[in-house]
Design an enzyme around this catalytic site. Structure first.
Site: not given
Length: 703
Positions: A244, A453
């Site tokens: 990542d 979000e």
């Protein structure tokens, strides 16, 4: 001719030749996401970092499909496979023209870091809407469909897919760079690993991305347990592993398992991470010179990357995809599929009979911060639609055809207490009240968007790092709902979020409740079509809607006890697998059958209503007498069937003994001796679903 260019040779021979032609420095330079290329060999630069979560992302215009949580709600594997195929077609078309113009920038390659098959174990997790939901089986089938659609079945790989984030990652976002997720062997085997295993072994996914966090003490992007013991040795993974982004830097800066960048790079490389999204592999040459890694370590990793390039046809004269024209990007056919996906994603949670809207409606009030919001259509990791249709625009288009007046008020900001900086608090209250008072029905569009979000770094707001503190709508939206409901005008709530919300007040006071997720670029068409009855809703919840966070363990607790429908012992507001329709389906079947290596259950499903539509048939298995702590029952199959009014079809589900194995506390799978009960219906076999639908599931007993 150099062997790596010779298409008559095996990929293995060609990769070995390419490895032999590059210096150590040149190989290392290919192992960072922004690969420099090798000018002396005519190898152009290449950026490994590309996104396509729900359509080609961050690379300009593309068809934008519903966010993945909405795709999960379709319970329709062929549809998701088609979406991935469209995505790869558009990706190749864009790559063709970008490469022709010498544009090798980020997000413009053929290695897509998708799908996200983490388990949405807690509704507070901001990135949960990138996943297909809370169930391992659902995540597996949807993930496999997406990988298949991206990678294709031609001589060359169409797009290289990536299963992420390996493993366990599912929040909290604000702690992800330092957090150690402690997970039992049982939960690993039963919940967190099955989708990854299936995508590796069944789906032949080309790459796997490690997670930011540690799992049981080891940083995931340098974990011997995950990357060597499980992924390669146990599962036989042959593709490449990518970190990542900037996760390897966390080894020394946040996890403190190493002291220097060189040590971090060496730890990741030697444990099986081939490609670094970030900059820590810039220290690999220093690590090499210090003897922390060998040239063999570097060769092993680079060869895996070279194999991916060769599978994609990067060094071939021509591939099957070179002639895909740019005109396919965001074409009408692709956008129509996106709208159809939005239609099937929406979940009707409550309906007192007000829907679909009928001819006696003269004025519709559309109120709320997400009603005319483009951001609320998209979710995160998104492309740019060629055309946006918001909910307001969709309703207006349909209403005007019917001679219905539409009135509109933004009502409030998404989360601030005023829409204009210089205004007083609640500056849109009077307008919202006026619209509600002068309308026959109100469509209230509340919710969130990817600005509040989502992923840490994408969001910096009152919810903190993209995660939610609780399941409540922002306070200003709760205020808006309260005053509009107070007018007495019937309210249809259209909730546009990527996760479960506290809908207790809406369930009690609204005439209808629709979960629309983030429905894609032209999602407003689908919302309007549903409200006006142009199709029957068929979406099913891919997550449990709890009443509040009081029902849940601590967010940082990765134990599955009391999480998701599989282990939750309380009563949800809306259960996993639940969704209403404008028609009704009758099921016929059930009975007893003997335990065998393979068992097939058959039932008849009939549309006994007056409206054509999809039914999302679900198949659950419950161990009759489990020998250890196991899920109360689990989804083991689902099928999307379209039935015209009065039409009937036969649906079959087949399971093997292996499919039904249970997992003990040590993570071992075993065959239970207690038999099973199987359930087939339009939802899970719990009391709450029966209460909401008035229907009981078919039961098959196996001894």
């Amino acid at each position: 001719m150099e062997k790596y260019l010779d298409e008559s040779l095996s990929l293995e021979e060609r990769a070995d030749d390419l490895v032999s032609r590059l210096t150590v420095q040149e190989k290392v330079e290919q192992m960072i996401h922004g690969a420099k290329g090798v000018k002396r060999l005519g190898i152009s630069e290449y950026n490994w970092w590309n996104e396509s979560l729900h359509g080609v992302a961050r690379a300009g215009t593309a068809t934008v499909f519903p966010q993945c949580i909405g795709l999960g709600a379709t319970f329709n594997v062929p549809l998701v496979n088609k979406i991935a195929d469209i995505t790869s077609t558009e990706g190749r078309a864009k790559y063709n023209v970008q490469s022709a113009h010498g544009d090798f920038d980020i997000y413009k390659g053929l290695t897509y870091w998708t799908p996200n098959i983490n388990i949405f174990r807690d509704p507070r997790w901001g990135r949960g809407h990138e996943t297909y939901g809370e169930d391992p089986y659902l995540a597996t089938r949807m993930g496999l469909a997406f990988v298949d659609g991206l990678q294709g079945h031609e001589k060359h790989m169409k797009i290289a897919a990536c299963a992420k984030h390996f493993a366990v990652h599912s929040g909290p976002e604000e702690l992800r760079h330092e957090f150690d997720a402690r997970v039992s062997k049982k939960d690993m085997e039963e919940t967190y690993l099955p989708a990854f295993k299936a995508l590796v072994q069944e789906g032949k996914v080309e790459s796997v991305m490690g997670a930011y966090n540690r799992t049981n003490g080891e940083p995931c992007c340098g974990s011997k347990t995950l990357l060597q013991d499980i992924l390669r040795d146990e599962w036989g993974f042959e593709g490449h592993v990518v970190s990542d982004c900037w996760a390897i830097r966390d080894f020394h800066e946040n996890h403190h398992v190493t002291k220097t960048p060189e040590e971090s790079a060496a730890m990741a490389l030697k444990n099986g991470c081939d490609l670094n999204c970030g900059c820590t592999y810039e220290y690999l040459m220093k690590a090499y010179n210090k003897g922390l890694v060998t040239e063999e370590d570097i060769n092993t990793a680079f060869k895996r990357l070279a194999m991916t390039w060769l599978k994609l046809g990067r060094f071939d004269r021509k591939t099957e995809f070179d002639d895909i024209p740019y005109s396919v990007v965001a074409c009408r056919e692709h956008r129509e599929t996106a709208v159809e996906a939005a239609r099937q994603s929406m979940v009707l949670l409550k309906n007192d009979g007000i829907l679909p809207l009928r001819g006696n409606i003269k004025t519709i009030g559309v109120i709320g911060p997400n009603a005319d919001s483009r951001a609320a259509l998209l979710g995160n990791y998104t492309g740019t639609p060629i055309r946006y249709v918001t909910v307001l625009e969709g309703i207006m288009n349909e209403a005007e055809k019917r001679g219905i007046r539409v009135m509109y008020s933004e009502g409030c900001h998404l989360y601030k207490d005023r829409t204009s900086v210089l205004a007083k608090k609640y500056d849109r209250d009077s307008e919202a009240l006026t619209v509600a008072e002068q309308s026959d029905v109100v469509v209230m569009c509340l919710g969130l968007d990817a600005s509040i979000e989502g992923e840490q770094g994408d969001a910096g707001n009152e919810f903190g790092s993209g995660d939610k503190h609780d399941l409540s709508y922002p306070a200003i939206q709760r205020h808006l709902m309260e005053i509009v409901l107070g007018t007495g005008t019937p309210v249809i709530l259209v909730s546009m979020t990527g996760s479960a919300m506290d809908m207790r007040e809406a369930d009690e006071k609204c005439a209808a409740v629709v979960q629309a997720w983030y429905p894609g670029g032209e999602g407003g068409i689908a919302v309007a079509d549903m409200l006006f009855g142009k199709f029957s809703p068929s979406g099913k919840l891919p997550v449990t809607f709890y009443e509040s966070t009081e029902d849940l363990p601590d967010f940082t607790d990765y134990d599955m006890s009391e999480r998701t429908y599989r282990y939750f012992s309380g009563t949800p507001l809306y259960p996993f697998g639940y969704g209403l329709s404008y028609t009704s389906f009758a099921y016929e079947g059930g009975g007893e059958l003997p335990m065998a290596e393979e068992m097939t259950m058959e039932c008849k499903v009939k549309n006994i209503g007056n409206v054509d539509g999809y039914e999302k048939v679900q198949f659950y298995a419950e161990p009759a007498a489990p020998e250890c702590r196991v899920p109360k029952y689990e989804l083991k199959g689902f099928k999307a069937v379209y039935l015209k009014a009065g039409e009937e079809t036969t649906v079959t589900f087949t399971v093997t003994r292996e499919d039904l194995q249970l997992v003990d506390e040590e993570g071992n799978r075993f065959d239970t001796k207690g038999g099973f009960r199987f359930y087939i219906s339009g939802g899970q076999p719990d009391k709450r679903t029966a209460e909401l639908t008035g229907k009981e599931p078919l039961i098959f007993t196996v001894k």
